[in-house]
Design an enzyme around this catalytic site. Sequence first.
Site, short mmCIF file in Angstrom:
data_model
loop_
_atom_site.label_atom_id
_atom_site.label_comp_id
_atom_site.label_asym_id
_atom_site.label_seq_id
_atom_site.Cartn_x
_atom_site.Cartn_y
_atom_site.Cartn_z
N ARG A 90 0.81 -1.21 0.00
CA ARG A 90 0.00 0.00 0.00
C ARG A 90 0.85 1.26 0.00
O ARG A 90 0.51 2.26 -0.64
CB ARG A 90 -0.95 -0.04 1.19
CG ARG A 90 -2.15 -0.89 0.87
CD ARG A 90 -2.70 -1.69 2.01
NE ARG A 90 -3.78 -2.52 1.50
CZ ARG A 90 -3.60 -3.65 0.83
NH1 ARG A 90 -2.37 -4.10 0.61
NH2 ARG A 90 -4.63 -4.34 0.37
N ASP A 106 -17.49 4.88 5.47
CA ASP A 106 -16.14 4.34 5.30
C ASP A 106 -15.17 5.51 5.29
O ASP A 106 -15.56 6.66 5.01
CB ASP A 106 -16.03 3.54 4.00
CG ASP A 106 -14.84 2.59 4.02
OD1 ASP A 106 -15.00 1.46 4.54
OD2 ASP A 106 -13.76 2.98 3.56
#
Length: 490
Positions: free
Chosen positions: A41, A152
């Site tokens: 990531r 989210d």
Amino acid sequence: MSRARIRDPFADPGYAPLKARIIARTGHHYYADKDDLLLDRLVRRYRACSVPDAAAYLVRLDDPSLGAAEWKALEAEITIGETFFFRYAEQFVALRNTILPGIVAGRSTERSLKVWSAGCSTGAEPYSVAILLREILGPALPGWHVGILGTDISAEALATARGAVFGRWALRTMPTEERLRYFRAVPGRDGATREGGYRLRSDYARMVRFERQNLLSLLEGGGPALGEFDLILCRNVLIYFDAATVTGIVRALGERLRPGGWLLIGHAEPNPSFASFLAAVSLPGTVAYRRPEDGAALPPVPAWPPASPAWAPEVPLPSWTLPLPMPEPPAVPEAESAAVPAALPPPEPVAEHREPPSLDRIRALADSGAAGEAWRALRLALSATPFDPALRFYEGLLARSLGRDAEAERALRGALYLDRDFVMAHYHLGLLLSALSRPEEARRALDNAAALAETLPPGALLPEGDGAAAADVARLARAGLGGRVAGAEP
């Protein structure tokens, strides 16, 4: 930055302090021992910011004008958005049979109910609840006010959720009949739906609204109003945080339930400490939590943030440390070897300095929509462990999500060659063959899945079943055998 350096985090002297900063700021202790996932990531953010290494990226994070936006992007990136419809079948059985009917009965006078999916990623969870509620309420739905909120931290995930278009990977456990009932096929586009996708029908999609929110804001008094929701789902989000933070978040979620409201969390996330403020309820195959009916105030949320981070970076290994040699795969007798499906892709060579990707990493890549990267990581893992039935199983699921049905069939049959009792491989092979209009073969595969599942305790969680219990898979397989296999005679 060289490819080797990208894949060896501690070869970059700035990686350890960057990791420490990330965990201290975000509370994501999940990454304390998962450097391969974190590095994947981080490399994406390095490329997005055009920076060469961790030290330069730290400068970007500290930049007065750019840092705040980059922290938001990073927090969204490192939150793995694994999502698919009706994930954890036994929890959805509990929702269908117990929780939602009870809520509907209890709210029949007001004819309104509210649901919150916290950490909803790209929306499969709240949309799954919308499908259930529409089926439960049936013709009475227009007379009800149903509010389903999905939140989210990732703005990108929420944009996908609002679009309500999903790739095959997100629908991988759904029989063909249900897929056609709830979705309509749409042409392929970039991302997870490159090979063609499915748009949720508007009757279901319009029941859900989405907002951006960081769960940690609950510990500072933010988030939705207290006592607002009949049901909150916060599944597989708490795994990122340390124990004290988890307790604080769960308590804060409990405060936002109506008296008697329900909370569902992930299978690995229950903690005995929750019983001090919520009542644990045992249901078949799962545990749920309820706020007491008297609506008494819950204990206060502990102060946030903690005085100091509970995690400290490990001392990195010297860059010259050699990896342990990979063990030789077990020899397969020639008679068995000849029976391996001939079309299984040959293993690819592995660079000596690279550790094969873990199954967790492969799944995380697939769940984030990076199907191509997931496929390459899977091939690398298979080159090191070609006799792993779980890897062959995920090869089949990934191939199917990419629209490569012939490869998917070969891989699933390969998984079954390696493990004849692999219930989920039988089940997914049956779904695939049904979609390919090969009803007799589909029936055999589904019958195998049902028969094997029925030999297990009903609540036994099946390997690679994403939380599905044996009884649930047996029921779904028998439903297919009952005449709903595509192309089968009635």
